[in-house]
Design a protein around this motif. Structure first.
Motif, PDB file in Angstrom:
ATOM      1  N   TYR A 103       0.870  -1.177   0.000  1.00 23.86           N
ATOM      2  CA  TYR A 103       0.000   0.000   0.000  1.00 23.86           C
ATOM      3  C   TYR A 103       0.904   1.223   0.000  1.00 23.86           C
ATOM      4  O   TYR A 103       1.852   1.299   0.785  1.00 23.86           O
ATOM      5  CB  TYR A 103      -0.874   0.029   1.252  1.00 23.86           C
ATOM      6  CG  TYR A 103      -1.864  -1.103   1.360  1.00 23.86           C
ATOM      7  CD1 TYR A 103      -1.454  -2.375   1.745  1.00 23.86           C
ATOM      8  CD2 TYR A 103      -3.211  -0.895   1.094  1.00 23.86           C
ATOM      9  CE1 TYR A 103      -2.367  -3.416   1.861  1.00 23.86           C
ATOM     10  CE2 TYR A 103      -4.133  -1.936   1.209  1.00 23.86           C
ATOM     11  CZ  TYR A 103      -3.703  -3.187   1.592  1.00 23.86           C
ATOM     12  OH  TYR A 103      -4.601  -4.209   1.705  1.00 23.86           O
ATOM     13  N   GLU A 104       0.597   2.176  -0.870  1.00 24.14           N
ATOM     14  CA  GLU A 104       1.439   3.365  -0.958  1.00 24.14           C
ATOM     15  C   GLU A 104       0.597   4.633  -0.861  1.00 24.14           C
ATOM     16  O   GLU A 104      -0.522   4.684  -1.368  1.00 24.14           O
ATOM     17  CB  GLU A 104       2.223   3.342  -2.281  1.00 24.14           C
ATOM     18  CG  GLU A 104       3.171   2.156  -2.352  1.00 24.14           C
ATOM     19  CD  GLU A 104       3.861   2.008  -3.689  1.00 24.14           C
ATOM     20  OE1 GLU A 104       3.592   2.817  -4.597  1.00 24.14           O
ATOM     21  OE2 GLU A 104       4.667   1.065  -3.828  1.00 24.14           O
ATOM     22  N   ARG A 105       1.178   5.613  -0.173  1.00 22.64           N
ATOM     23  CA  ARG A 105       0.517   6.908  -0.043  1.00 22.64           C
ATOM     24  C   ARG A 105       1.571   7.949  -0.391  1.00 22.64           C
ATOM     25  O   ARG A 105       2.652   7.945   0.191  1.00 22.64           O
ATOM     26  CB  ARG A 105       0.022   7.100   1.392  1.00 22.64           C
ATOM     27  CG  ARG A 105      -1.053   8.148   1.570  1.00 22.64           C
ATOM     28  CD  ARG A 105      -1.511   8.177   3.024  1.00 22.64           C
ATOM     29  NE  ARG A 105      -1.844   6.837   3.505  1.00 22.64           N
ATOM     30  CZ  ARG A 105      -1.811   6.475   4.779  1.00 22.64           C
ATOM     31  NH1 ARG A 105      -1.460   7.338   5.715  1.00 22.64           N
ATOM     32  NH2 ARG A 105      -2.116   5.239   5.148  1.00 22.64           N
ATOM     33  N   ASP A 106       1.256   8.797  -1.319  1.00 23.37           N
ATOM     34  CA  ASP A 106       2.238   9.789  -1.790  1.00 23.37           C
ATOM     35  C   ASP A 106       3.554   9.096  -2.161  1.00 23.37           C
ATOM     36  O   ASP A 106       4.636   9.612  -1.881  1.00 23.37           O
ATOM     37  CB  ASP A 106       2.511  10.855  -0.709  1.00 23.37           C
ATOM     38  CG  ASP A 106       1.216  11.510  -0.241  1.00 23.37           C
ATOM     39  OD1 ASP A 106       0.322  11.697  -1.097  1.00 23.37           O
ATOM     40  OD2 ASP A 106       1.089  11.813   0.946  1.00 23.37           O
ATOM     41  N   GLY A 107       3.452   7.923  -2.732  1.00 22.36           N
ATOM     42  CA  GLY A 107       4.631   7.206  -3.206  1.00 22.36           C
ATOM     43  C   GLY A 107       5.426   6.491  -2.138  1.00 22.36           C
ATOM     44  O   GLY A 107       6.440   5.864  -2.435  1.00 22.36           O
ATOM     45  N   ARG A 108       4.951   6.562  -0.872  1.00 22.12           N
ATOM     46  CA  ARG A 108       5.692   5.890   0.196  1.00 22.12           C
ATOM     47  C   ARG A 108       4.952   4.631   0.638  1.00 22.12           C
ATOM     48  O   ARG A 108       3.727   4.637   0.745  1.00 22.12           O
ATOM     49  CB  ARG A 108       5.862   6.824   1.399  1.00 22.12           C
ATOM     50  CG  ARG A 108       6.614   8.127   1.067  1.00 22.12           C
ATOM     51  CD  ARG A 108       6.727   9.015   2.311  1.00 22.12           C
ATOM     52  NE  ARG A 108       5.523   8.958   3.138  1.00 22.12           N
ATOM     53  CZ  ARG A 108       5.507   8.653   4.424  1.00 22.12           C
ATOM     54  NH1 ARG A 108       6.609   8.378   5.058  1.00 22.12           N
ATOM     55  NH2 ARG A 108       4.370   8.643   5.093  1.00 22.12           N
ATOM     56  N   PRO A 109       5.692   3.555   0.931  1.00 21.43           N
ATOM     57  CA  PRO A 109       5.019   2.326   1.391  1.00 21.43           C
ATOM     58  C   PRO A 109       4.489   2.493   2.814  1.00 21.43           C
ATOM     59  O   PRO A 109       5.239   2.867   3.714  1.00 21.43           O
ATOM     60  CB  PRO A 109       6.126   1.269   1.335  1.00 21.43           C
ATOM     61  CG  PRO A 109       7.398   2.030   1.437  1.00 21.43           C
ATOM     62  CD  PRO A 109       7.154   3.391   0.849  1.00 21.43           C
ATOM     63  N   VAL A 110       3.189   2.246   3.008  1.00 22.48           N
ATOM     64  CA  VAL A 110       2.589   2.402   4.343  1.00 22.48           C
ATOM     65  C   VAL A 110       1.982   1.105   4.861  1.00 22.48           C
ATOM     66  O   VAL A 110       1.580   1.023   6.013  1.00 22.48           O
ATOM     67  CB  VAL A 110       1.511   3.509   4.353  1.00 22.48           C
ATOM     68  CG1 VAL A 110       2.153   4.880   4.155  1.00 22.48           C
ATOM     69  CG2 VAL A 110       0.442   3.254   3.294  1.00 22.48           C
ATOM     70  N   GLY A 111       1.909   0.101   3.990  1.00 26.41           N
ATOM     71  CA  GLY A 111       1.357  -1.175   4.435  1.00 26.41           C
ATOM     72  C   GLY A 111       1.769  -2.270   3.491  1.00 26.41           C
ATOM     73  O   GLY A 111       2.178  -2.012   2.351  1.00 26.41           O
ATOM     74  N   VAL A 112       1.684  -3.506   3.977  1.00 24.98           N
ATOM     75  CA  VAL A 112       2.029  -4.629   3.117  1.00 24.98           C
ATOM     76  C   VAL A 112       1.106  -5.787   3.452  1.00 24.98           C
ATOM     77  O   VAL A 112       0.758  -6.003   4.616  1.00 24.98           O
ATOM     78  CB  VAL A 112       3.529  -5.005   3.275  1.00 24.98           C
ATOM     79  CG1 VAL A 112       3.869  -5.337   4.721  1.00 24.98           C
ATOM     80  CG2 VAL A 112       3.917  -6.162   2.371  1.00 24.98           C
ATOM     81  N   LEU A 113       0.651  -6.461   2.407  1.00 24.86           N
ATOM     82  CA  LEU A 113      -0.197  -7.628   2.581  1.00 24.86           C
ATOM     83  C   LEU A 113       0.351  -8.759   1.726  1.00 24.86           C
ATOM     84  O   LEU A 113       0.751  -8.533   0.584  1.00 24.86           O
ATOM     85  CB  LEU A 113      -1.640  -7.334   2.164  1.00 24.86           C
ATOM     86  CG  LEU A 113      -2.565  -8.544   2.302  1.00 24.86           C
ATOM     87  CD1 LEU A 113      -3.669  -8.262   3.302  1.00 24.86           C
ATOM     88  CD2 LEU A 113      -3.171  -8.962   0.992  1.00 24.86           C
ATOM     89  N   ALA A 114       0.421  -9.952   2.310  1.00 26.94           N
ATOM     90  CA  ALA A 114       0.947 -11.090   1.562  1.00 26.94           C
ATOM     91  C   ALA A 114      -0.009 -12.265   1.656  1.00 26.94           C
ATOM     92  O   ALA A 114      -0.642 -12.483   2.685  1.00 26.94           O
ATOM     93  CB  ALA A 114       2.311 -11.495   2.102  1.00 26.94           C
ATOM     94  N   PHE A 115      -0.125 -12.975   0.571  1.00 28.36           N
ATOM     95  CA  PHE A 115      -0.763 -14.293   0.545  1.00 28.36           C
ATOM     96  C   PHE A 115       0.369 -15.281   0.297  1.00 28.36           C
ATOM     97  O   PHE A 115       1.049 -15.193  -0.741  1.00 28.36           O
ATOM     98  CB  PHE A 115      -1.741 -14.400  -0.634  1.00 28.36           C
ATOM     99  CG  PHE A 115      -3.152 -13.971  -0.354  1.00 28.36           C
ATOM    100  CD1 PHE A 115      -3.439 -12.973   0.560  1.00 28.36           C
ATOM    101  CD2 PHE A 115      -4.203 -14.572  -1.044  1.00 28.36           C
ATOM    102  CE1 PHE A 115      -4.745 -12.573   0.786  1.00 28.36           C
ATOM    103  CE2 PHE A 115      -5.512 -14.178  -0.823  1.00 28.36           C
ATOM    104  CZ  PHE A 115      -5.791 -13.186   0.086  1.00 28.36           C
ATOM    105  N   ASN A 116       0.564 -16.212   1.220  1.00 31.74           N
ATOM    106  CA  ASN A 116       1.571 -17.269   1.010  1.00 31.74           C
ATOM    107  C   ASN A 116       2.915 -16.738   0.544  1.00 31.74           C
ATOM    108  O   ASN A 116       3.519 -17.260  -0.390  1.00 31.74           O
ATOM    109  CB  ASN A 116       1.057 -18.306  -0.004  1.00 31.74           C
ATOM    110  CG  ASN A 116       0.058 -19.246   0.620  1.00 31.74           C
ATOM    111  OD1 ASN A 116       0.074 -19.459   1.829  1.00 31.74           O
ATOM    112  ND2 ASN A 116      -0.808 -19.810  -0.198  1.00 31.74           N
ATOM    113  N   HIS A 117       3.392 -15.699   1.174  1.00 33.07           N
ATOM    114  CA  HIS A 117       4.658 -15.094   0.756  1.00 33.07           C
ATOM    115  C   HIS A 117       5.407 -14.593   1.996  1.00 33.07           C
ATOM    116  O   HIS A 117       5.737 -13.399   2.096  1.00 33.07           O
ATOM    117  CB  HIS A 117       4.365 -13.936  -0.202  1.00 33.07           C
ATOM    118  CG  HIS A 117       5.494 -13.629  -1.144  1.00 33.07           C
ATOM    119  ND1 HIS A 117       6.799 -13.540  -0.736  1.00 33.07           N
ATOM    120  CD2 HIS A 117       5.486 -13.389  -2.480  1.00 33.07           C
ATOM    121  CE1 HIS A 117       7.551 -13.245  -1.784  1.00 33.07           C
ATOM    122  NE2 HIS A 117       6.790 -13.159  -2.865  1.00 33.07           N
ATOM    123  N   PRO A 118       5.691 -15.512   2.950  1.00 34.96           N
ATOM    124  CA  PRO A 118       6.254 -15.043   4.230  1.00 34.96           C
ATOM    125  C   PRO A 118       7.632 -14.388   4.108  1.00 34.96           C
ATOM    126  O   PRO A 118       7.915 -13.445   4.835  1.00 34.96           O
ATOM    127  CB  PRO A 118       6.320 -16.314   5.083  1.00 34.96           C
ATOM    128  CG  PRO A 118       6.168 -17.449   4.142  1.00 34.96           C
ATOM    129  CD  PRO A 118       5.400 -16.953   2.964  1.00 34.96           C
TER     130      PRO A 118
END
Lengths: 116, 395
Positions: B360-375
């Motif tokens: 997840y990015e806001r103003d080009g900066r990463p603010v969140g991350v979500l993974a499915f089967n990608h630890p």
């Protein structure tokens, strides 16, 4: 002994998972090779998928760190050490000894397990 | 401080007790827990425990030796009735008065109960070991039709476990798209799709009108659409409320949780709060945040205990929220503070394959991350999240 892969297939910061009697995770921590049982002692998570920082690996689920040299967890929620295994390199091939190494901390933990 | 009382005997309370000892507190330590059990882990209750893959012993959060080393006095199966603000004393329902110099509030939260379900057999919520045991018993008796109400993470995990047990399951959710407010529509859709892909019937955008029962046992769920779903077992995963009732009259500020400063310290400098019950001020967000995640209950006590022992807020909570969920063989992991309107970028894998890493990015900066089967990718991406910045949009 169990052949894991060639050294060039396991660059620094990477891990490999081999299935012997139990799954074993093999790491290249900045040029040093380590091997521990792959399954976190807390819950079902694969340490070979964990984040590697120096010679510590973070459990990918609960963020407990294990010291790859001793197998000891550094914080909750892991309670017991993971077993460590000897790693050798011969002719560019990485081998892991499937028989776990014994350390003082692990002897105590294993003894507890056999009582439990 | 000579005596410190931890009120709450689950993960947050246990972690606080451990931190007190680890940080050098060698006085009297009392732990009050409403459950009769020593601290145990709840996340597996809706997953492996419900499926019968692990048992009660596997849930323990420590070995007997760990508990012994704490040298704590356990008051298990006891409810705190009152916090006396004058001396931070604790009064239990049993009548016992605990004179104490410091308090860690770790009373957690309780499940919301479905209206109209009182006294109706076959209707469950899931929070405690006893809840899970009772539910498992009904799920494994005959071949019940199951209706799960609420498609948040608990509801989704229960539906997934029921499907794994080979049961007919329908999951009902009032929102058109479950988790959309948490994950944004694109990734919420990926989560929602898992249900029907694995044979679970879905009714989204469907409110529950009433529970139908016969002879004191549930027989069906009638939806606002008029449809009636046959049900032998109903599980409500419709959220929780923080356990603050015992604190009314204590003088502490309560508003959907115990209000704390940025270091977990309440209005009283010798009382801190952690975990599901704590509503912590985040200077970086400019608002209070109450977080119901396992990782929060595990991590907050280190800082709150430090501030309690120091008598002043020397350290702040700056952790990024993190949670995981296992559904239908997919390990879902999420970290960060996100808005539904943040940009979502797939940085590895493919949503269709159910193996991906999304940022997840806001103003080009990463603010969140979500993974499915990608630890592995998740572990790295989580470390690269930007610190949140003042978040006036949602305050």
């Amino acid at each position: 002994m169990f052949a894991v892969c060639r050294t060039e297939e396991l660059p620094p910061g990477e891990s490999a998972r081999v299935v012997a009697d139990v799954p074993i995770a093999v790491f290249n921590a900045d040029g040093e090779y380590y091997a521990v049982d792959d399954t976190c002692t807390h819950q079902d998570a694969s340490l070979s998928e964990g984040f590697l920082e120096g010679c510590f690996v973070e459990c990918p689920l609960h963020a407990a760190f294990f010291d790859l040299r001793t197998g000891m967890p550094t914080c909750l929620p892991a309670k017991r050490p993971v077993r460590t295994h000897a790693v050798t390199v011969d002719n560019g091939v990485i081998y892991v000894d499937v028989t776990p190494r014994r350390t003082a901390g692990q002897d105590a933990a294993l003894e507890q397990e056999s009582v439990a | 401080m000579r005596t410190i009382t931890v009120v709450g005997g689950s993960l947050g309370g246990y972690s606080a007790a451990q931190q007190l000892r680890a940080q050098g507190f060698d006085g009297r330590l009392v732990v009050v827990g409403t459950e009769v059990h020593l601290p145990y882990d709840r996340p597996p209750l809706s997953k492996d425990f419900l499926k019968g893959q692990i048992g009660t012993a596997d849930l323990a959060l420590g070995e007997q030796q760990d508990f012994d080393e704490l040298e704590a006095e356990w008051r298990l199966g006891e409810f705190a009735a009152r916090l006396r603000p004058a001396d931070a004393g604790i009064e239990l329902y049993s009548g016992e008065q605990i004179g104490t110099d410091g308090v860690v509030i770790a009373t957690g939260a309780s499940t919301r109960v479905l209206p109209g379900s009182a006294g109706v057999g076959g209707v469950h919520t899931l929070r405690t070991l006893e809840d899970a045991q009772a539910l498992r018993e009904e799920l494994t008796t005959g071949r019940p039709n199951v209706v799960v109400i609420g498609a948040g993470f608990i509801g989704a995990e229960v539906a997934s476990s029921c499907a794994a047990l080979g049961l007919d399951v329908t999951i009902v959710e009032a929102a058109e798209l479950p988790l959309a407010r948490v994950l944004g529509t694109r990734l919420a859709s990926a989560c929602a799709a898992l249900h029907s892909e694995h044979g679970v019937a879905v009714r989204f955008g469907a409110g529950v009108e009433e529970l139908r029962s016969a002879a004191g046992h549930v027989v069906g769920v009638r939806l606002a659409t008029g449809e009636e779903l046959p049900a032998d077992v109903v599980v409500a995963g419709i959220g929780v409320q923080p356990n603050t009732g015992w604190l009314s009259g204590s003088g502490l500020s309560l508003h959907d949780g115990v209000l704390c400063d940025s270091g977990g310290v309440t209005d009283l400098s010798n009382v801190v709060a952690v975990g599901d019950v704590a509503r912590v001020f985040r200077p970086d967000l400019g608002r209070n945040v109450r977080t119901e995640h396992w990782a929060t209950a595990n991590g907050q006590p280190r800082i709150a205990v430090r501030n309690l022992l120091d008598g002043i807020t020397n350290e702040q909570h700056t952790d990024m929220p993190y949670f995981w969920s296992d559904q239908y063989g997919v390990r879902i992991q999420f970290a960060g503070f996100v808005h539904p309107e943040d940009d979502v970028r797939i940085i590895d894998g493919d949503i269709e394959d159910r193996c991906f890493l999304a940022q997840y990015e806001r103003d080009g900066r990463p603010v969140g991350v979500l993974a499915f089967n990608h630890p592995r990718g998740f572990g790295r991406a989580r470390r690269q999240l930007s610190r949140p910045t003042l978040d006036v949009a949602t305050s």
